[in-house]
Design an enzyme around this catalytic site. Structure first.
Site, PDB file in Angstrom:
ATOM      1  CB  SER A  91       2.842   4.637   3.797  1.00 35.97           C
ATOM      2  OG  SER A  91       3.468   3.440   4.220  1.00 35.97           O
ATOM      3  CE  LYS A 122       1.822   4.491   0.246  1.00 36.71           C
ATOM      4  NZ  LYS A 122       1.489   3.230  -0.386  1.00 36.71           N
ATOM      5  CG  HIS A 144       6.753   4.062   1.132  1.00 39.21           C
ATOM      6  ND1 HIS A 144       5.850   3.022   1.102  1.00 39.21           N
ATOM      7  CD2 HIS A 144       7.026   4.273   2.447  1.00 39.21           C
ATOM      8  CE1 HIS A 144       5.594   2.619   2.331  1.00 39.21           C
ATOM      9  NE2 HIS A 144       6.288   3.367   3.165  1.00 39.21           N
ATOM     10  CG  ASN A 145       3.938   1.202  -1.840  1.00 39.89           C
ATOM     11  OD1 ASN A 145       4.091   1.986  -0.902  1.00 39.89           O
ATOM     12  ND2 ASN A 145       2.752   0.750  -2.186  1.00 39.89           N
ATOM     13  CD  GLU A 164       5.321  -1.918   1.818  1.00 41.01           C
ATOM     14  OE1 GLU A 164       4.449  -2.772   1.540  1.00 41.01           O
ATOM     15  OE2 GLU A 164       5.060  -0.715   2.013  1.00 41.01           O
TER      16      GLU A 164
END
Length: 490
Positions: A130, A190, A193-194, A197
């Protein structure tokens, strides 16, 4: 340049090129490969000129150029292209060699590939990367998982090229990269995480919408508000780049932000997060609403047509103290942002139970402190929360977070109320408050829901005056009999 390269990288799009340059700048020798060799030549004669970077014309040459155990990192489109490259690599690799997938891969694919390559004596690492193109060049956040035996062989490379954050002495020496866990754990983290986001970006958009349409601020004034917010607990990468966006002028001197079409795209990781939450039974409401917000934004023509038929309240002229209301918006954004992280961590906790992963939640916050898109000021507080209590059941129950959201709730209630009266949609702010109110409510009306399920489907219910796990069925009509079905929990 070394006789053999430390690592090979497949895929010379922006992320691939920048990761190679990052590796070379840290003293590693890298072999670059792309399906079309002319792109490799252009890279070698351009940005890579004079660096410890060599090119390969084909896969046999790529593999032959690498030191043992060979490490090949794939920066190609997720899905079938990854499987295709893996199949092309396998015949040329030896036992103990390592294939690294650095794309936005769906974690079940990483689960499958870890097992598949293990059967062939090879190691697979699925790693989230990222930070965008700038992060790839200067230092991303890297979240590796897969075959644990491969980690010692790539640790030095990954931690050298990752972003660095301050240690206890203030020195920028702590890498935003560590081993996450087995199988698809790295890509799962991840994915979350996205998802966070997605939520962060939509929350910022809702704050912008209210500041612009209800408070009546122009783009420069909104940029000033965000700059003030960046000096508080809201300090983050996404707030920082929003300041630049609000202040950027088009060729005619007008704010460019006002000329951008209001339809948002997505690559699928937010959707994966929402679907996984449904599969694991986690109330990931805010992040899922952020995905739906992008979906409805994409229905531009439908919205334009509907706006001529479906009427709502006219946004009123703002009356009252703007400074006080803007502070309420800041509190609302802060509280909702914390709830977004809490939901993301809840999803990771359930996944760890489901898949047998030993996730270091404080360590994950550490990896997100630098380099990545969701880096923000209170990630230090998340790390501290899980360091103090590794068994923390919900991030909002940590003293720092519980005190902050309790103090901020008056602000978010005021903001949502005003936005609702004005007819301004705030799906993620509303989802955040609803989650907070649901979590703090000891008795929800699901007792009626269970009675309804038992009435029409004999799905049974538990009683307040009985032990958990003891199910009952009632013949509500006198005609249904005493035979019960199941609760059908999924």
């Amino acid at each position: 340049m070394k006789e053999l390269s430390d690592i090979g990288l497949v895929g010379l799009a922006v992320m691939g090129e920048n990761l190679i340059l990052n590796m070379a700048s840290k003293g590693f020798t890298v072999t670059a490969y792309n399906r079309s060799y002319d792109k490799v030549e252009k890279f070698l004669n351009g940005r890579a000129q004079g660096e410890t970077i060599r090119g390969a014309k084909d896969i046999p040459e790529l593999v032959a150029s690498l030191s043992s155990p060979r490490k090949v990192m794939l920066m190609v489109k997720a899905g079938q292209p990854v499987d295709d490259f893996i199949e092309q690599l396998i015949p040329y690799l030896d036992a103990g060699d390592i294939i690294i997938d650095g794309g936005n891969t769906h974690y079940p694919d990483s689960n499958r590939r870890t097992a598949y390559l293990a059967e062939k004596g090879l190691h697979y690492i699925g790693t989230g990367v990222s930070g965008g193109e700038e992060g790839a060049l200067k230092g991303p956040s890297i979240m590796p998982g897969g075959a644990a035996a491969a980690w010692p062989h790539v640790k030095d490379i990954f931690q050298s090229i990752s972003a660095k954050v301050a240690d206890e002495n203030g020195d920028l020496t702590v890498p935003c990269c560590d081993w996450v866990g087995d199988d698809g754990a790295g890509h799962f983290v991840k994915m979350v995480h996205n998802g966070i986001e997605y939520g962060d970006m939509q929350l910022i958009c809702e704050a912008y919408h209210i500041l612009h349409d209800l408070v009546g601020l122009n783009a420069d004034e909104i940029g000033d508000v965000f700059e003030a917010w960046s000096k508080t607990e809201l300090d983050s990468y996404l707030v920082d780049i929003s300041i630049d966006i609000f202040r950027y002028k088009d060729e005619d001197g007008a704010p460019l932000i006002e000329k951008i079409l209001d339809t948002a795209g997505q690559k699928g990781t937010g959707k994966w997060t929402g679907v996984t939450a449904l599969e694991l039974g986690v109330p990931l409401t805010l992040i899922t609403e952020s995905v739906f917000a992008r979906c409805i934004s994409a229905q531009k023509e439908a919205r334009v047509h509907a706006s001529s038929i479906l009427t709502g309240p006219k946004v009123p002229k703002f009356v009252g103290d703007k400074t006080t209301f803007i502070e309420s918006i800041r509190q609302a954004l802060l509280m909702a942002k914390m709830i977004s992280y809490a939901q993301g961590y809840d999803l990771m906790t359930e996944a760890a139970k489901e898949f047998g992963w030993d996730l270091n939640y404080g360590g994950i916050a550490l990896m997100w402190r630098g380099g990545c898109i969701i880096r923000s000021a209170f990630l230090d507080n998340i790390k501290t929360a899980y360091d103090n209590n590794p068994e923390l059941s919900n991030l909002l129950l940590d003293p720092y977070f519980s005190e902050t959201v309790i103090k901020s709730q008056s602000g978010i209630r005021q903001v949502i109320g005003n936005a609702t009266v004005a007819g301004i949609p705030v799906p993620c702010l509303s989802a955040a408050l609803t989650y907070f109110d649901s979590l703090r409510t000891a008795r929800l009306p699901a007792n009626l829901l269970q009675a309804q399920r038992d009435y029409f489907g004999a799905h049974t219910y538990e009683r307040l005056d009985g032990p958990r796990g003891e199910f009952h069925h009632t013949n509500w009509t006198g005609r249904g009999g005493d035979t019960a079905s199941t609760t059908y929990d999924v």
